[in-house]
Design a protein around this motif. Structure first.
Motif, PDB file in Angstrom:
ATOM      1  N   GLY A 242       0.787  -1.230   0.000  1.00  0.00           N
ATOM      2  CA  GLY A 242       0.000   0.000   0.000  1.00  0.00           C
ATOM      3  C   GLY A 242       0.816   1.275   0.000  1.00  0.00           C
ATOM      4  O   GLY A 242       0.249   2.372  -0.028  1.00  0.00           O
ATOM      5  N   GLY A 243       2.141   1.151  -0.006  1.00  0.00           N
ATOM      6  CA  GLY A 243       2.982   2.354  -0.037  1.00  0.00           C
ATOM      7  C   GLY A 243       4.241   2.169   0.766  1.00  0.00           C
ATOM      8  O   GLY A 243       4.263   1.403   1.737  1.00  0.00           O
ATOM      9  N   ILE A 244       5.307   2.887   0.375  1.00  0.00           N
ATOM     10  CA  ILE A 244       6.618   2.641   0.998  1.00  0.00           C
ATOM     11  C   ILE A 244       7.273   3.897   1.580  1.00  0.00           C
ATOM     12  O   ILE A 244       8.400   3.834   2.053  1.00  0.00           O
ATOM     13  CB  ILE A 244       7.568   1.947  -0.004  1.00  0.00           C
ATOM     14  CG1 ILE A 244       7.693   2.741  -1.307  1.00  0.00           C
ATOM     15  CG2 ILE A 244       7.095   0.529  -0.281  1.00  0.00           C
ATOM     16  CD1 ILE A 244       8.687   2.129  -2.304  1.00  0.00           C
ATOM     17  N   GLU A 245       6.592   5.006   1.596  1.00  0.00           N
ATOM     18  CA  GLU A 245       7.065   6.195   2.311  1.00  0.00           C
ATOM     19  C   GLU A 245       5.937   7.216   2.330  1.00  0.00           C
ATOM     20  O   GLU A 245       5.003   7.140   1.528  1.00  0.00           O
ATOM     21  CB  GLU A 245       8.345   6.774   1.693  1.00  0.00           C
ATOM     22  CG  GLU A 245       8.383   6.833   0.198  1.00  0.00           C
ATOM     23  CD  GLU A 245       7.936   8.160  -0.380  1.00  0.00           C
ATOM     24  OE1 GLU A 245       7.584   9.063   0.400  1.00  0.00           O
ATOM     25  OE2 GLU A 245       7.924   8.287  -1.607  1.00  0.00           O
ATOM     26  N   GLU A 246       5.999   8.146   3.269  1.00  0.00           N
ATOM     27  CA  GLU A 246       4.856   9.022   3.543  1.00  0.00           C
ATOM     28  C   GLU A 246       4.470   9.878   2.342  1.00  0.00           C
ATOM     29  O   GLU A 246       3.301  10.216   2.161  1.00  0.00           O
ATOM     30  CB  GLU A 246       5.173   9.913   4.745  1.00  0.00           C
ATOM     31  CG  GLU A 246       3.967  10.614   5.344  1.00  0.00           C
ATOM     32  CD  GLU A 246       2.938   9.665   5.941  1.00  0.00           C
ATOM     33  OE1 GLU A 246       1.776  10.093   6.112  1.00  0.00           O
ATOM     34  OE2 GLU A 246       3.279   8.484   6.229  1.00  0.00           O
ATOM     35  N   TRP A 247       5.439  10.202   1.496  1.00  0.00           N
ATOM     36  CA  TRP A 247       5.150  11.109   0.384  1.00  0.00           C
ATOM     37  C   TRP A 247       4.532  10.397  -0.813  1.00  0.00           C
ATOM     38  O   TRP A 247       4.258  11.032  -1.833  1.00  0.00           O
ATOM     39  CB  TRP A 247       6.425  11.845  -0.035  1.00  0.00           C
ATOM     40  CG  TRP A 247       7.063  12.559   1.114  1.00  0.00           C
ATOM     41  CD1 TRP A 247       6.433  13.246   2.117  1.00  0.00           C
ATOM     42  CD2 TRP A 247       8.464  12.631   1.407  1.00  0.00           C
ATOM     43  NE1 TRP A 247       7.345  13.750   3.019  1.00  0.00           N
ATOM     44  CE2 TRP A 247       8.601  13.384   2.614  1.00  0.00           C
ATOM     45  CE3 TRP A 247       9.613  12.156   0.778  1.00  0.00           C
ATOM     46  CZ2 TRP A 247       9.840  13.663   3.183  1.00  0.00           C
ATOM     47  CZ3 TRP A 247      10.852  12.430   1.359  1.00  0.00           C
ATOM     48  CH2 TRP A 247      10.960  13.176   2.534  1.00  0.00           C
ATOM     49  N   ASP A 248       4.315   9.070  -0.716  1.00  0.00           N
ATOM     50  CA  ASP A 248       3.637   8.380  -1.824  1.00  0.00           C
ATOM     51  C   ASP A 248       2.156   8.133  -1.524  1.00  0.00           C
ATOM     52  O   ASP A 248       1.460   7.451  -2.271  1.00  0.00           O
ATOM     53  CB  ASP A 248       4.347   7.074  -2.191  1.00  0.00           C
ATOM     54  CG  ASP A 248       4.105   5.933  -1.205  1.00  0.00           C
ATOM     55  OD1 ASP A 248       3.480   6.165  -0.150  1.00  0.00           O
ATOM     56  OD2 ASP A 248       4.556   4.810  -1.494  1.00  0.00           O
TER      57      ASP A 248
ATOM     58  N   HIS B 134       0.271   0.210   4.205  1.00  0.00           N
ATOM     59  CA  HIS B 134       1.361   1.157   3.980  1.00  0.00           C
ATOM     60  C   HIS B 134       2.463   0.877   4.990  1.00  0.00           C
ATOM     61  O   HIS B 134       2.212   0.385   6.096  1.00  0.00           O
ATOM     62  CB  HIS B 134       0.836   2.588   4.131  1.00  0.00           C
ATOM     63  CG  HIS B 134       1.772   3.648   3.650  1.00  0.00           C
ATOM     64  ND1 HIS B 134       2.811   4.134   4.409  1.00  0.00           N
ATOM     65  CD2 HIS B 134       1.830   4.329   2.466  1.00  0.00           C
ATOM     66  CE1 HIS B 134       3.466   5.067   3.730  1.00  0.00           C
ATOM     67  NE2 HIS B 134       2.887   5.202   2.551  1.00  0.00           N
ATOM     68  N   ILE B 135       3.715   1.190   4.645  1.00  0.00           N
ATOM     69  CA  ILE B 135       4.839   0.938   5.543  1.00  0.00           C
ATOM     70  C   ILE B 135       4.716   1.715   6.845  1.00  0.00           C
ATOM     71  O   ILE B 135       5.257   1.294   7.882  1.00  0.00           O
ATOM     72  CB  ILE B 135       6.178   1.261   4.837  1.00  0.00           C
ATOM     73  CG1 ILE B 135       7.356   0.611   5.592  1.00  0.00           C
ATOM     74  CG2 ILE B 135       6.374   2.771   4.671  1.00  0.00           C
ATOM     75  CD1 ILE B 135       8.662   0.642   4.845  1.00  0.00           C
TER      76      ILE B 135
END
Length: 414
Positions: free
Chosen positions: A343-349, A384-385
């Motif tokens: 679901g995502g690999i860093e906050e800005w994605d 998400h991560i």
């Protein structure tokens, strides 16, 4: 107890500067141990360790080094001897901290000497190239300290004395004040890109502490990853949680924000159990002052601060990076488990943020799953991560490894 400082330098060409440094250390109540690493000339100042002893430490002689006729090759051999001699003197209990000074030649040698010493031993380099991109990340000891030697290339002067006197106080003060790591509890080595881009350590840190572990979190902006890799390769950590891999992708694309070409390999070489996730692997780091390369000018862009900025990778670049991660991890000698937050690999994605790219993320995660299959054990998560579910999965796998004896049990007592 009086502290002794190993002073390393070329006592033929920089005798006055080294003598001043020694005088400043001794004036503050410290003792010194001088090691000469010159080749062509003779020391004009009394030394405890001669250049001949340094050469002999690697089975050569000063005449043999001169006969090579190549300054760089000769000094490289002298560097090897200096590193051997530095570690030998430390093991004999002869000194408590080291300091070296020099230009490019002296710095090159001093880097090897610093690398020969354990973490916790004060290591100071007074260098005309301190902070320079000439110094590769992989050359630096995890806790080395640099002081810029302004105006110190040749001869004493007020500027030079200012740098050297501060350096004398710094190394002696560090030797007196240092609390060397005792490792009375197992240490978890964790990586993160600050705490705004990646947030999992805020939940993982207290949970691991409650389980009886100390947690060292490394900021993956080049130097942090360099230190992390070196310590992981030395087997310092009971387990590695390497969840911020943008230094690995940086080096694949030539970024100067680099932890060296060995990133993502230290734990594997030492057979340290490692949990790995692709945090921040969708963005390239650039120096804040650096122009964005033409091929990245049409990409999503994030200006983090005046020191660092980021651009996003496209679909094909992400696929390539996924394969490169799998290839590197497949070489690991110890237990390795990859956790993939789809679901995502860093906050800005996240949706609405600068690096949000559902197509790129889907291509990356699909390539990861294909590349890891049959090579690296993996868990895929629909989160998400930075979500709690990611931390729960990490802790579940970690606890299983502890129960199986793969990771040593924690120690609550201190």
């Amino acid at each position: 107890m009086k502290k002794t400082i190993l002073v390393i330098g070329t006592f033929d060409t920089k005798a006055a500067e080294l003598a001043y440094l020694i005088e400043r250390i001794e004036a503050q109540g410290g003792a010194t141990l001088a090691m000469d690493v010159s080749i062509l000339g003779d020391a004009t100042f009394p030394v405890a360790v001669s250049k001949h002893q340094v050469a002999e430490a690697v089975g050569t002689t000063i005449p043999d080094l001169i006969a090579l006729g190549e300054e760089g090759e000769a000094f490289e051999r002298m560097s090897a001897g200096a590193a051997v001699m530095t570690r030998r003197l430390f093991d004999e209990g002869r000194f408590d901290g080291m300091i070296a000074l020099g230009g490019t030649m002296g710095t090159d040698l001093a880097l090897d000497c610093a690398q020969s010493l354990p973490i916790g031993v004060p290591k100071y380099l007074v260098s005309t190239v301190a902070g320079s991109p000439l110094i590769a990340a992989e050359r630096m000891a995890a806790d080395v300290q640099f002081i810029l030697w302004a105006g110190g290339l040749y001869g004493l002067n007020p500027l030079c004395k200012s740098s050297l006197s501060q350096a004398a106080g710094a190394v002696l003060g560090a030797a007196r004040a240092v609390e060397a790591p005792s490792f009375d509890r197992p240490v978890i080595g964790m990586t993160s890109l600050g705490s705004s881009c990646l947030k999992y350590m805020k939940r993982l840190h207290p949970e691991l502490m409650k389980r009886g572990y100390d947690v060292a979190v490394f900021h993956t902006t080049g130097m942090g990853g360099m230190a992390f890799e070196r310590l992981a390769a030395e087997g310092v950590f009971a387990c590695v949680m390497d969840f911020s891999l943008q230094e690995f992708v940086n080096v694949q694309h030539g970024s100067l924000v680099s932890a060296g070409t060995d990133r993502l390999s230290g734990a594997g070489r030492s057979r340290t159990p490692q949990l790995v996730a692709p945090g921040a692997a969708d963005i390239l780091d650039l120096a804040g002052w650096q122009d964005i390369p033409d091929r990245f000018k049409d990409r999503p862009f994030h200006q983090h601060n005046r020191l660092i900025k980021n651009v996003a990778f496209n679909v094909e670049e992400r696929r390539h990076l996924a394969r490169a991660m799998a290839e590197r991890l497949a070489q690991a000698g110890g237990a390795t488990h990859f956790i993939l937050p789809k679901g995502g690999i860093e906050e800005w994605d996240r949706p609405g943020e600068a690096a949000h790219d559902p197509e790129g993320l889907a291509a990356f995660t699909a390539e990861i799953e294909a590349a890891m299959r049959g090579r690296v054990e993996m868990t895929a998560l629909d989160c998400h991560i930075n979500d709690a579910e990611f931390c729960d999965a990490v802790l579940a796998k970690f606890d299983a490894w502890v129960a199986e004896g793969i990771v040593p049990a924690g120690s609550i007592a201190r």
